[in-house]
Write an enzyme that holds these catalytic residues in place. Sequence first.
Site, mmCIF file in Angstrom:
data_model
loop_
_atom_site.group_PDB
_atom_site.id
_atom_site.type_symbol
_atom_site.label_atom_id
_atom_site.label_comp_id
_atom_site.label_asym_id
_atom_site.label_seq_id
_atom_site.Cartn_x
_atom_site.Cartn_y
_atom_site.Cartn_z
ATOM 1 N N HIS A 262 0.052 0.409 -11.315
ATOM 2 C CA HIS A 262 -1.244 -0.273 -11.291
ATOM 3 C C HIS A 262 -1.123 -1.775 -11.463
ATOM 4 C CE1 HIS A 262 -2.847 3.860 -11.945
ATOM 5 N NE2 HIS A 262 -3.509 3.409 -10.908
ATOM 6 N N CYS B 216 -6.921 5.295 1.325
ATOM 7 C CA CYS B 216 -7.042 4.025 0.605
ATOM 8 C C CYS B 216 -5.872 3.737 -0.338
ATOM 9 C CB CYS B 216 -8.355 3.975 -0.172
ATOM 10 S SG CYS B 216 -8.506 5.266 -1.413
HETATM 11 C C1 PEP Z 1 -4.578 6.200 -5.097
HETATM 12 O O1 PEP Z 1 -4.252 6.946 -6.014
HETATM 13 O O2 PEP Z 1 -4.004 6.176 -3.990
HETATM 14 C C2 PEP Z 1 -5.713 5.282 -5.273
HETATM 15 C C3 PEP Z 1 -6.199 4.605 -4.258
HETATM 16 O O3 PEP Z 1 -6.197 5.124 -6.526
HETATM 17 P P1 PEP Z 1 -5.448 4.235 -7.644
HETATM 18 O O4 PEP Z 1 -4.301 3.538 -6.977
HETATM 19 O O5 PEP Z 1 -6.458 3.304 -8.176
HETATM 20 O O6 PEP Z 1 -5.001 5.279 -8.607
#
Ligand code: PEP
Length: 757
Positions: free
Chosen positions: A369, A682
């Site tokens: 993250h 995404c």
């Molecule tokens: C994912 O898990 O691909 C996503 C878009 O959510 P995050 O990266 O915020 O966990």
Amino acid sequence: MASRESLAGPRVLMRRLREVMAESLGAQERLDEIVTQIAANMVTEVCSVYVLRADGMLELYATRGLNPDAVHEVTLNVGRGLVGLIASSALPLNLPDAQKHPAFAYLPETGEEVYHSFLGVPILRAGRTLGVLVVQNRSYRTYLDEEREALETTAMVLAEMFATGEIEDLATPGADLDLNRPVQLAGAAFTEGIALGHVVLHEPRVVVRQMIAEDTDHELKRLDASMASLRLSVDDLLARGAEAGHGEHRDILEAYRMFAQDRGWTRRLREAVENGLTAEAAVEKVQSDTRMRVGRQADAFLRDRLHDFDDLANRLLRELIGRPHGPLEGELPDDAVIVARTMGAAELLDYDREKLRGLVLEEGAPTSHVAIVARALDIACVGQVEDAVSLAEAGDAIIVDGETGNVHLRPPSDIETAYADKVRFQARRQEQFAQIRDEPAITRDGVGFQLLINAGLLMDLPHLEESGAAGIGLFRTELQFMVVSSFPRLNEQQAYYEQVLKAANGKTVTFRSLDVGGDKVLPYLRSQVEENPAMGWCAIRLGLDRPALLKTQVRALLKATAGRELQLMFPMVTEIGEFERARAIVEGERAHLARHGHDAAETVKLGAMVEVPALLWQLDELFAEVDFLSVGSNDLMQFMMASDRGNTRLATRFDPLSPAFLRALRKIADKGLQYDKPVTICGEIAGRPLEALALAGIGYRALSMAPAAIGPVKNMLRALELGPLSKRLATLIDEGVSASDVRTELRALAEAQRIPV
Ligand code: PEP
Ligand code: MG
């Protein structure tokens, strides 16, 4: 252990050195005086200081006893002679008859042939060798352990003197000190940008200015008191667990606790103070010894623990200077490049975005993250850079190359110029992307795509206009919650979402409900310590168990979208029932607002994120319930491959272009077509041109990505002939070839068609 009486010698030496450091002397005079004092106190005929130069040579900088004409004349290669051996091994040598040692090298200029016994120690700072300190005697003498200790302590005083830049003027032109040497470090590129700036250490090293104690008993008391509060603070961290917001994992905290309770550590610290050091200097000395012992071990586990020990020693130093938490003095420079071992996403958000240029991490993975937030902030980020923290000094010039994954510390001017050119070149490339900004994302054979951006902060919103994206495919609402110190109230949330919609100016925005847990911690939301937080009580699970939180957010979103359409999706859905319960909450809130005559969204489209593999076998039931789906490939990948997205060692082990993963993704896209419902993707792969090419090939038509990726992905699509590519890709996936074969073949196809990937 030495008795208090036998420590009188080192203590007297320390006192004398303190006087020498306080006198106003030139650098050479001070060095000369130091070697004289050491020789007198330790009753040795020789004491010499060698300094490591940037060209890898050790130069004699001062001596008592050897030929004075040899000073600044005699040099040795690192690895050559006993002094060279100490420098290369960073270990002391204690020899009654030096000339019998196989590494002994005779240097006629020094006149040292008459000396037999030899004791040499490395001059170390933060694990780096800066030089070597040596004493010698004519007799065949074996130096005592206490004498070695005393010499090592003295070497620390010298290390600090070197680090403050005092001996820089003594360097002959062209023979710079190693301390100022440019270093190039290789890591993994986490974002694409390039940054030129100056180092800010995320956990600043405490600079110990006073090495030598004025009152040893007082220093012992300070040490004991700080150790006690350190133990308490580690226990407290452990009790609060990973939700403490420091990005620390439980095993690191357990290691802290183990070290903090370690009697051996306490004993060595006390001994160093009894030898005449201040409590702070004792922490540095013992840490330097530990680094020397453990750093030589091949065992990666032990070396990892050494990092933990370094962190803990730094915490103890902060306790001693009375600044246990938060950044130390000093403002953020305007072109800050943060250097850290590891960091949570929330901590990065604590820095002033206006001044951030780059981020260098020793650990991390591109889908962690913190890397995603770095991408959202549009700063250059390189991870997995070994030793970055110990090699960098606050304020050093630094270049972060997010294209190659290289980091240049203290770069020479030609490298700096080359990078300044590269930055200009990139700006021109961005201009080229800007030129296709208003062109449609359509392939050569006429297939249209919807390119969307991922966002989460107000500062992301101008990117929507700049990139020419069709909308926001993923709005990570939790980022707003992470940057504040208490839970945002209903009206604050509503105002925030209104601002987002206003900035979107009619373009679609897909909000995601609060996705916290894992390393997305909210300091004000206490939760139990979890063994595996990413697979724990997080995301929609938390939202359903704490309906008040979810209800408030939903109400804020419904009010903010009054008269319009609300698109909302839920993260980490595992069972259809969870989606149904979340939908019931939304319906309940709509009814409540209607009952009370409040304006609310006119229509609501609800979706689920596909991040948990279990959903792959519930797609028919899921499509019957949802209005749309969005694949979160970061999490889907980590759970399908059982491979922690933040783990450095696993970062490149499994490739999303593997047929296994592509089959899973294709299945979701196919079902979307079958049920005629939109499917977006995404995760980070949507923003990498080669991966986006594969996604297009298996049927995805809506891709959501970091804003900077829109230009490159659109460029790729506009050069692509999709039909033949899809066919070839289907064969590769069905044949189940290796991931690297898929990658190689796609790249070759792209090259043949001149598709920029
Ligand atoms: C994912 O898990 O691909 C996503 C878009 O959510 P995050 O990266 O915020 O966990
Ligand atoms: Mg996710």
